[in-house]
Enzyme design. Structure first.
Site, mmCIF file in Angstrom:
data_model
loop_
_atom_site.group_PDB
_atom_site.id
_atom_site.type_symbol
_atom_site.label_atom_id
_atom_site.label_comp_id
_atom_site.label_asym_id
_atom_site.label_seq_id
_atom_site.Cartn_x
_atom_site.Cartn_y
_atom_site.Cartn_z
ATOM 1 N N CYS A 107 1.053 -1.181 0.097
ATOM 2 C CA CYS A 107 -0.060 -0.240 0.138
ATOM 3 C C CYS A 107 0.933 1.310 0.102
ATOM 4 C CB CYS A 107 -0.982 -0.097 1.320
ATOM 5 S SG CYS A 107 -2.419 1.119 1.042
ATOM 6 N N THR A 108 0.508 2.312 0.946
ATOM 7 C CA THR A 108 1.141 3.425 0.913
ATOM 8 C C THR A 108 2.667 3.400 1.549
ATOM 9 O OG1 THR A 108 0.240 4.004 2.908
ATOM 10 C CG2 THR A 108 -0.654 4.832 0.791
#
Length: 326
Positions: A107-108
């Site tokens: 993800c981030t």
């Protein structure tokens, strides 16, 4: 088989599922091959203390991030804490990456790799909602918003949250073979492998829902009748609009042209039939609106870089009854 060390970085505001999803995959893989410690997993946080995840869950780290040594696999999860990353964490990630065989972001977590300079000149992905931001902040990264995960050399990045499980399964398959990864996937009740090039979300989710009811009805009609006459003229007639007016209104409200929307729906319909049924290629091509297997093959090559037969071979889901709890 020699054990594989995995270091998972923790920090304030980390996303809990970005941590526990891959962790469960690696732990399950050890059990699958009869070596519970096949993956020696360590979590490390600044100061070695507990951290609070973005959902409020507390996680207690195994070690101090500043004191822990490099591991075979360095895994950097995402979370709200990546918005204003701790410079010390970023610096330590860069140091640990230098001694790792492979570096993985979920993800981030890609933002932390980018801050550490690890993605410069490489392809990468992240959660679809943050791809534009990643590309704007780090123009030297080739950000691809579509795939579930991207591998470039020894660095792999995955899309949002559950895509970290997909990537972890791919790593297990690489390390221990398909049978081990399949056992883990069945235990977690997930697909063994979604294609790395598979879009992060469906055509219907990616596109906007039109404001005007007639256009919304057309969107529904397209999804329910991919094998129908979906030309601009036919769709415009369903809305009682001229073809030119319909095309302009559809693109303005949905965000893509009618042709591109239809292409996406037909591709998605064909993919689902290939994954979930035993129907023949010719029948799937017809029912998905392609008309001929050759037309469907060209569409798959253009969008997914694999022909339908290869797609089915690689990404077929399990038949009913195969995934029973034991």
């Amino acid at each position: 088989m020699r054990p594989i060390s995995v270091l998972i970085v923790l920090y304030e505001g980390v996303q809990s599922l970005d941590v526990t999803g891959p962790l469960e995959v690696f732990t399950g893989a050890g059990a699958a091959v009869g070596q519970p410690q096949m993956y020696r997993i360590t979590t490390a946080a600044p100061g070695g203390g507990p951290v609070r995840t973005s959902s409020g869950l507390g996680l207690l780290a195994d070690d101090d991030l500043d004191r822990v040594g490099p591991a075979h696999t360095l895994l950097v999860p995402g979370g709200a804490g990546t918005a204003r990353p701790d410079p010390a964490v970023v610096r330590r990630i860069g140091q640990l990456a230098a001694g790792a065989e492979r570096v993985v972001s979920v993800c981030t977590g890609a933002f932390l790799l980018a801050e550490a300079g690890l993605l410069s000149g490489r392809r990468a992905t992240t959660h679809w909602a943050y791809c534009d931001t990643l590309a704007q902040r780090f123009p030297d990264i080739g950000v691809d918003p579509e795939p579930i995960y991207v591998r470039d050399g020894n660095i792999a990045s995955s899309a949002g949250v559950t895509a970290g499980i997909d990537l972890a399964l791919a790593l297990v398959e690489e390390d221990l073979g398909r049978d081990a990864a399949l056992q883990v996937a069945r235990h977690l009740v997930v697909f063994l492998r979604r294609p790395g090039g598979q879009a992060q979300f469906s055509t219907q989710l990616a596109a906007q829902l039109a404001e005007r009811r007639p256009l919304r009805e057309v969107q529904r009609w397209i999804a329910e009748h991919p094998d129908g006459d979906l030309s601009v003229d036919a769709l415009a007639e369903r809305c009682a609009l001229s073809p030119r007016h319909f095309a302009r209104a559809f693109a303005a409200e949905v965000g893509v042209t009618p042709g591109r929307y239809v292409d996406g729906v037909r591709l998605e319909a064909a993919r689902r039939r290939l994954e979930d049924t035993d129907d023949g290629i010719e029948e799937i091509a017809r029912s998905s609106g392609y008309g001929t297997p050759e037309s469907m093959r060209r569409a798959f090559i253009r969008a997914l870089a694999v022909p339908p037969t290869e797609y089915r071979h690689r990404f077929r889901t399990y038949r009913t009854g195969e995934n029973r709890c034991r």
